[in-house]
Structures are given as structure tokens and as C-alpha cells.
Design an enzyme around this catalytic site. Structure first.
Site, PDB file in Angstrom:
ATOM      1  N   ARG A  18       2.048  10.937   7.611  1.00 58.92           N
ATOM      2  CA  ARG A  18       2.053  11.592   6.282  1.00 58.92           C
ATOM      3  C   ARG A  18       3.114  10.913   5.422  1.00 58.92           C
ATOM      4  O   ARG A  18       4.277  11.344   5.346  1.00 58.92           O
ATOM      5  CB  ARG A  18       2.346  13.077   6.402  1.00 58.92           C
ATOM      6  CG  ARG A  18       2.410  13.801   5.054  1.00 58.92           C
ATOM      7  CD  ARG A  18       1.113  13.850   4.325  1.00 58.92           C
ATOM      8  NE  ARG A  18       0.110  14.599   5.086  1.00 58.92           N
ATOM      9  CZ  ARG A  18      -1.189  14.486   4.843  1.00 58.92           C
ATOM     10  NH1 ARG A  18      -1.629  13.658   3.917  1.00 58.92           N
ATOM     11  NH2 ARG A  18      -2.067  15.185   5.552  1.00 58.92           N
ATOM     12  N   GLN A  46     -11.750  11.441   8.224  1.00 61.92           N
ATOM     13  CA  GLN A  46     -11.512  11.257   6.778  1.00 61.92           C
ATOM     14  C   GLN A  46     -10.629  10.043   6.567  1.00 61.92           C
ATOM     15  O   GLN A  46      -9.677   9.815   7.333  1.00 61.92           O
ATOM     16  CB  GLN A  46     -10.828  12.494   6.198  1.00 61.92           C
ATOM     17  CG  GLN A  46     -10.270  12.263   4.789  1.00 61.92           C
ATOM     18  CD  GLN A  46     -10.038  13.518   3.992  1.00 61.92           C
ATOM     19  OE1 GLN A  46     -11.008  14.116   3.513  1.00 61.92           O
ATOM     20  NE2 GLN A  46      -8.783  13.887   3.846  1.00 61.92           N
ATOM     21  N   HIS A  83      -2.822   3.755   0.458  1.00 61.90           N
ATOM     22  CA  HIS A  83      -2.525   5.152   0.094  1.00 61.90           C
ATOM     23  C   HIS A  83      -1.011   5.348  -0.070  1.00 61.90           C
ATOM     24  O   HIS A  83      -0.380   6.051   0.705  1.00 61.90           O
ATOM     25  CB  HIS A  83      -3.071   6.065   1.203  1.00 61.90           C
ATOM     26  CG  HIS A  83      -3.247   7.495   0.810  1.00 61.90           C
ATOM     27  ND1 HIS A  83      -2.202   8.306   0.433  1.00 61.90           N
ATOM     28  CD2 HIS A  83      -4.357   8.273   0.747  1.00 61.90           C
ATOM     29  CE1 HIS A  83      -2.662   9.515   0.170  1.00 61.90           C
ATOM     30  NE2 HIS A  83      -3.954   9.528   0.341  1.00 61.90           N
ATOM     31  N   ASP A 119      -5.619  15.529  -8.212  1.00 58.02           N
ATOM     32  CA  ASP A 119      -6.336  14.665  -7.274  1.00 58.02           C
ATOM     33  C   ASP A 119      -7.440  13.966  -8.064  1.00 58.02           C
ATOM     34  O   ASP A 119      -8.521  14.512  -8.273  1.00 58.02           O
ATOM     35  CB  ASP A 119      -6.934  15.497  -6.137  1.00 58.02           C
ATOM     36  CG  ASP A 119      -7.429  14.623  -4.994  1.00 58.02           C
ATOM     37  OD1 ASP A 119      -7.861  15.182  -3.967  1.00 58.02           O
ATOM     38  OD2 ASP A 119      -7.359  13.376  -5.121  1.00 58.02           O
ATOM     39  N   GLU A 127      -2.421   5.189  -5.884  1.00 58.09           N
ATOM     40  CA  GLU A 127      -3.029   4.446  -4.782  1.00 58.09           C
ATOM     41  C   GLU A 127      -4.029   3.416  -5.302  1.00 58.09           C
ATOM     42  O   GLU A 127      -4.984   3.775  -6.007  1.00 58.09           O
ATOM     43  CB  GLU A 127      -3.715   5.435  -3.852  1.00 58.09           C
ATOM     44  CG  GLU A 127      -2.864   6.630  -3.457  1.00 58.09           C
ATOM     45  CD  GLU A 127      -3.690   7.823  -3.004  1.00 58.09           C
ATOM     46  OE1 GLU A 127      -4.876   7.640  -2.666  1.00 58.09           O
ATOM     47  OE2 GLU A 127      -3.143   8.951  -2.996  1.00 58.09           O
TER      48      GLU A 127
HETATM   49  O1  TA6 Z   1      -5.732  10.113  -1.904  1.00 57.90           O
HETATM   50  C1  TA6 Z   1      -5.899  11.468  -2.223  1.00 57.90           C
HETATM   51  C2  TA6 Z   1      -6.652  12.153  -1.096  1.00 57.90           C
HETATM   52  O2  TA6 Z   1      -7.954  11.635  -0.986  1.00 57.90           O
HETATM   53  C3  TA6 Z   1      -6.655  13.645  -1.358  1.00 57.90           C
HETATM   54  O3  TA6 Z   1      -7.960  14.124  -1.612  1.00 57.90           O
HETATM   55  C4  TA6 Z   1      -6.059  14.231  -0.085  1.00 57.90           C
HETATM   56  O4  TA6 Z   1      -7.078  14.522   0.853  1.00 57.90           O
HETATM   57  C5  TA6 Z   1      -5.175  13.065   0.367  1.00 57.90           C
HETATM   58  O5  TA6 Z   1      -5.982  11.925   0.149  1.00 57.90           O
HETATM   59  C6  TA6 Z   1      -4.631  13.163   1.779  1.00 57.90           C
HETATM   60  O6  TA6 Z   1      -5.660  13.056   2.702  1.00 57.90           O
HETATM   61  P1  TA6 Z   1      -5.258  13.195   4.271  1.00 57.90           P
HETATM   62  O7  TA6 Z   1      -6.530  12.958   5.024  1.00 57.90           O
HETATM   63  O8  TA6 Z   1      -4.203  12.149   4.537  1.00 57.90           O
HETATM   64  O9  TA6 Z   1      -4.678  14.575   4.426  1.00 57.90           O
END
Ligand code: TA6
Length: 280
Positions: free
Chosen positions: A53, A71, A148, A193, A252
């Protein structure tokens, strides 16, 4: 400073360093004149079980939700290879190269042979990111990719992001509605976001560490995601402290609005330069 075995330290001297965790090739620290430029949550997990994180996680082959795997894709939770250890160049800069190659694990989700090379160059006040994605298989594949980046800031409410005026953006806070940005400088004062599309090659973030500005310069990364979870979403994340959201802003650089279609045997290249701006 002894680093854990999976953390690679680029040390330029003069208290300018960059640390990369092989877990996701995530940059977990970038210090300029001994001042940390990146945000990493105090509750970040480093055991390899989930993405770190903060810092700069490498998002590939899928930004966002993915029906084939986790994700934001598997790259940020994979163990990368240190292709070339940190080396001091004649210029005094320090560079290192990392790689990620398809494996049984990746092919179980995304059955395409690939090779990603990720070259970092640490300059006096800059960090250069050079990315190449090679299609080493016999059929074309499509991917999205994003760096990111979590910037450390004294107070996100005092930050402004220039270089997005006139761009359309998908507002994920408003169910994906599309708007056009009409502000010269974007401020963040609530849960934000947004995926800004076809953005100019340069953005500037004001009031980062020490009240300075951060220049973000991009090549072949046309989209810019701006994110801050704010309190309501920070509380829902186990690896993000409730009180931490004012001290970060994600700006990002990526290619996420439309996928890259990469034919067999071809290479996609992109780069980003982050520069700490000392001019007022
Ligand atoms: O970059 C923004 C994003 O896509 C948000 O929608 C939020 O989900 C963030 O990434 C963090 O995602 P994660 O999977 O690291 O919790």
C-alpha cells in the site's frame, strides 16, 4: 542501512536513494536530500501476500477490476527478477533493471508469453522509469499498464494538479460518468477517483514535500489517474490508516482508457520522469 534481502537500494550519495521491493518491483522509498517523496502506509503489508500500500506499484496486465485475476493484475504481487543490479553511470546517476516473465502462475490467469523490463535511473532530483513490454508468444495480446504512484504530501487539501485542463475524465465516484476538466489546477478535497484520458505529457503537483512542486513527465502513458480514498474508504482498507489519507495523493501515469494491442514479436515502450522542482 541494511535492506531486507528482497529490497534493492539505489544510492546516489548526497542522501539521494531509491529502494525497490522485488515484491511487485514496488518502489517503496525515493529520498531526495534525505526527504522522502513517496507515501507508504504505516499499515502496508510486506509479506508478499498482497500489494504494498504505497510507493509505486506496477500495474500490469490489467488496471482495475479483472475477471481473470486480481484487481490491477498480477505484476504488483509477483516477485520480479533483479536483471541488472544498481550500477553507477559516468553521469553519477544510478540505474537498475528489473524483469518479469510469464510463468505457470501468470499463465494460469493470462495465457500469453511476455517479458517486462523495468529500468530505473536515479538522478539528483529525478527518478526515471523506463518500461518495455515484449510479446514473446505467437499471438497478439492486449493489456493496460499503470505506475500507481503514491506521493507523500503534508496536506492533500493544499495540493493542486496542473496539466489536466480540457481533458475528459471518467469519475469513478459518480458511477463512471464522463466530464471535461475545466480547471487550470485540480484540487482534491474529498474522495476522488478519476481517470483522465489523453492527458498532456506533463503534470505538475504543488505542495508536495517541503512545499515543493513535483513534475510528472510521461512518454506513451496518455492517461492520468487521480485518487485519494478519503476517510470513508481509508477506514474500509485494512492496510491504510484512518488518519493517513491527508498525507497522500495518487497521480498515476498509465495507458488504461484503452488497451495496448501488441502483436506477436513486438514491443511496447513507455517512460515517466518524476522531478522534484526546487524553483518556486
Ligand atoms: O488508482 C485508483 C484505484 O484504481 C482506485 O479505484 C482504488 O481501487 C485504488 O486504485 C487502489 O486499489 P487497490 O487494489 O490497491 O486497493
Amino acid at each position: 542501512m541494511s535492506s531486507p534481502p528482497d529490497v534493492i537500494l539505489l544510492d546516489r550519495g548526497n542522501n539521494t536513494t531509491c529502494s525497490v521491493n522485488l515484491h511487485g518491483a514496488t518502489i517503496v522509498s525515493w529520498r531526495v536530500n534525505n526527504q522522502e517523496q513517496l507515501f507508504v502506509s504505516k499499515q502496508a503489508v510486506f509479506d508478499g501476500k498482497k500489494a504494498i500500500r504505497g510507493g509505486v506499484p506496477f500495474i500490469f496486465p490489467q488496471f482495475g477490476a479483472w475477471h481473470l485475476g486480481p484487481q490491477h493484475g498480477f505484476a504488483r504481487t509477483s516477485t520480479w527478477t533483479l536483471e541488472s543490479p544498481p550500477e553507477r553511470l559516468e553521469s553519477g546517476d544510478v540505474e537498475a533493471m528489473f524483469s518479469l516473465t510469464d510463468s505457470e502462475h501468470t499463465r494460469s490467469m493470462w495465457n500469453f508469453p511476455f517479458r517486462v523490463f523495468y529500468r530505473l535511473i536515479l538522478r539528483e532530483k529525478e527518478l526515471h522509469f523506463n518500461v518495455s513490454v515484449s510479446n514473446t508468444g505467437h499471438e497478439s495480446f492486449a493489456f493496460t499498464l499503470l505506475l500507481h504512484t503514491y506521493f507523500k504530501v503534508p496536506d492533500v487539501r493544499r495540493c493542486q494538479i496542473g496539466g489536466l485542463k480540457g481533458c475528459t475524465y471518467v469519475d469513478k465516484v459518480q458511477n463512471g460518468l464522463v466530464f471535461r476538466e475545466d480547471r487550470d489546477a485540480v484540487a482534491v478535497g474529498e474522495f476522488t477517483d478519476r481517470v483522465y484520458q489523453d492527458t498532456p505529457p506533463e503534470q505538475i503537483i504543488s505542495n508536495v514535500v517541503s512545499g515543493r512542486k513535483m513534475r510528472v513527465m510521461k512518454y506513451n502513458l496518455p492517461d492520468t489517474v487521480v485518487w485519494n480514498p478519503w476517510l470513508e474508504n481509508a477506514q474500509a482498507m485494512g492496510d491504510f490508516g484512518d488518519e493517513e489519507y491527508p498525507n497522500m495523493i495518487c497521480v498515476e501515469a498509465g495507458r488504461v482508457a484503452s488497451p495496448v494491442h501488441l502483436p506477436s514479436g513486438t514491443v511496447f515502450e513507455a517512460s515517466q520522469i518524476l522531478q522534484v522542482h526546487y524553483c518556486v
